[in-house]
Scaffold this motif. Structure first.
Motif, mmCIF file in Angstrom:
data_model
loop_
_atom_site.group_PDB
_atom_site.id
_atom_site.type_symbol
_atom_site.label_atom_id
_atom_site.label_comp_id
_atom_site.label_asym_id
_atom_site.label_seq_id
_atom_site.Cartn_x
_atom_site.Cartn_y
_atom_site.Cartn_z
ATOM 1 N N ALA A 56 -9.340 2.213 15.880
ATOM 2 C CA ALA A 56 -8.098 1.944 15.151
ATOM 3 C C ALA A 56 -6.893 2.458 15.938
ATOM 4 O O ALA A 56 -5.860 1.779 16.018
ATOM 5 C CB ALA A 56 -8.154 2.578 13.761
ATOM 6 N N ASP A 60 -3.786 0.332 17.390
ATOM 7 C CA ASP A 60 -2.395 0.704 17.116
ATOM 8 C C ASP A 60 -1.593 0.710 18.409
ATOM 9 O O ASP A 60 -0.467 0.199 18.458
ATOM 10 C CB ASP A 60 -2.346 2.081 16.439
ATOM 11 C CG ASP A 60 -0.968 2.439 15.920
ATOM 12 O OD1 ASP A 60 -0.216 1.532 15.519
ATOM 13 O OD2 ASP A 60 -0.647 3.644 15.910
ATOM 14 N N LEU A 65 -2.639 -3.050 14.717
ATOM 15 C CA LEU A 65 -3.119 -2.319 13.547
ATOM 16 C C LEU A 65 -2.199 -2.582 12.359
ATOM 17 O O LEU A 65 -0.975 -2.590 12.508
ATOM 18 C CB LEU A 65 -3.138 -0.812 13.842
ATOM 19 C CG LEU A 65 -3.558 0.099 12.699
ATOM 20 C CD1 LEU A 65 -5.076 0.143 12.589
ATOM 21 C CD2 LEU A 65 -3.024 1.501 12.900
ATOM 22 N N ARG A 67 -1.664 -1.220 8.274
ATOM 23 C CA ARG A 67 -2.052 -0.203 7.292
ATOM 24 C C ARG A 67 -1.345 -0.486 5.968
ATOM 25 O O ARG A 67 -0.205 -0.951 5.959
ATOM 26 C CB ARG A 67 -1.656 1.189 7.768
ATOM 27 C CG ARG A 67 -2.359 1.625 9.019
ATOM 28 C CD ARG A 67 -1.977 3.041 9.451
ATOM 29 N NE ARG A 67 -0.629 3.445 9.168
ATOM 30 C CZ ARG A 67 0.409 3.247 9.984
ATOM 31 N NH1 ARG A 67 0.247 2.614 11.122
ATOM 32 N NH2 ARG A 67 1.611 3.679 9.660
ATOM 33 N N ASP A 89 -6.333 -0.924 3.016
ATOM 34 C CA ASP A 89 -6.036 0.370 3.626
ATOM 35 C C ASP A 89 -5.729 0.243 5.110
ATOM 36 O O ASP A 89 -4.735 0.773 5.597
ATOM 37 C CB ASP A 89 -7.195 1.351 3.432
ATOM 38 C CG ASP A 89 -7.347 1.808 1.999
ATOM 39 O OD1 ASP A 89 -6.359 1.780 1.243
ATOM 40 O OD2 ASP A 89 -8.475 2.185 1.631
ATOM 41 N N CYS A 90 -6.605 -0.449 5.837
ATOM 42 C CA CYS A 90 -6.454 -0.518 7.284
ATOM 43 C C CYS A 90 -7.241 -1.714 7.814
ATOM 44 O O CYS A 90 -8.366 -1.956 7.388
ATOM 45 C CB CYS A 90 -6.995 0.773 7.910
ATOM 46 S SG CYS A 90 -6.869 0.861 9.699
#
Length: 160
Positions: A56, A60, A65, A67, A89-90
């Motif tokens: 992750a 990013d 990424l 979120r 969430d992600c």
């Protein structure tokens, strides 16, 4: 929380940064006092040091990424049209596919078989992950290649 700042150059979690961000959220009333007091910063740090967390963080750094992504999904389940709203969430793009992570605080019950408990947790959230995967695929146009529940109670990613 900026994933790229959650670890230092060596890949170790920056616990001071994590603690600072948690305090910031509390001070700005983004989380309640009781939630703040219950946070286990060691377990949050463990996520960033895990293989999934490192993936992750790398996403990013590539700008891939997402979120806390809200969504509204129109879908059909069991022959019925449904409108589903939620917050992912992600998720992140990796090798042309999306990777989905849903954070959970679910516990493994004392005295129960670990494998049976992991299967119970998988079953409990399977439909949610299917819906979130559909929302990610429709929203990004990319297939969800992997989906995980990240269980903070045991600092482990459970693949669905």
């Amino acid at each position: 929380m900026d994933f790229s700042l959650a670890v230092d150059q060596s890949g170790k979690a920056d616990k001071d940064y994590i603690k600072e961000r948690a305090a910031f959220l509390r001070e700005h009333e983004a989380i309640e006092a009781d939630v703040y007091e219950a946070l286990d910063l060691e377990r949050i740090a463990a996520f960033f040091e895990s293989q999934l967390g490192k993936r992750a963080i790398a996403a990013d750094a590539r700008g891939k990424l997402m979120r806390e992504k809200p969504f509204t999904l129109r879908t059909v389940r069991a022959g019925r049209e449904m409108l589903v709203q939620g917050v992912i969430d992600c998720c992140f793009e990796e090798d042309g596919k999306m990777i989905l992570i849903d954070y959970k605080s679910s516990f493994i019950r004392p005295g129960a078989s670990r494998e049976a408990e992991l299967e119970r947790i998988r079953d409990e959230y399977r439909v949610q992950i299917e819906l979130y995967s559909e929302a990610v695929q429709k929203g990004t146009g990319l297939e969800v290649g992997e989906a995980y529940l990240y269980l903070f109670s045991i600092s482990e990613a459970l693949r669905i």
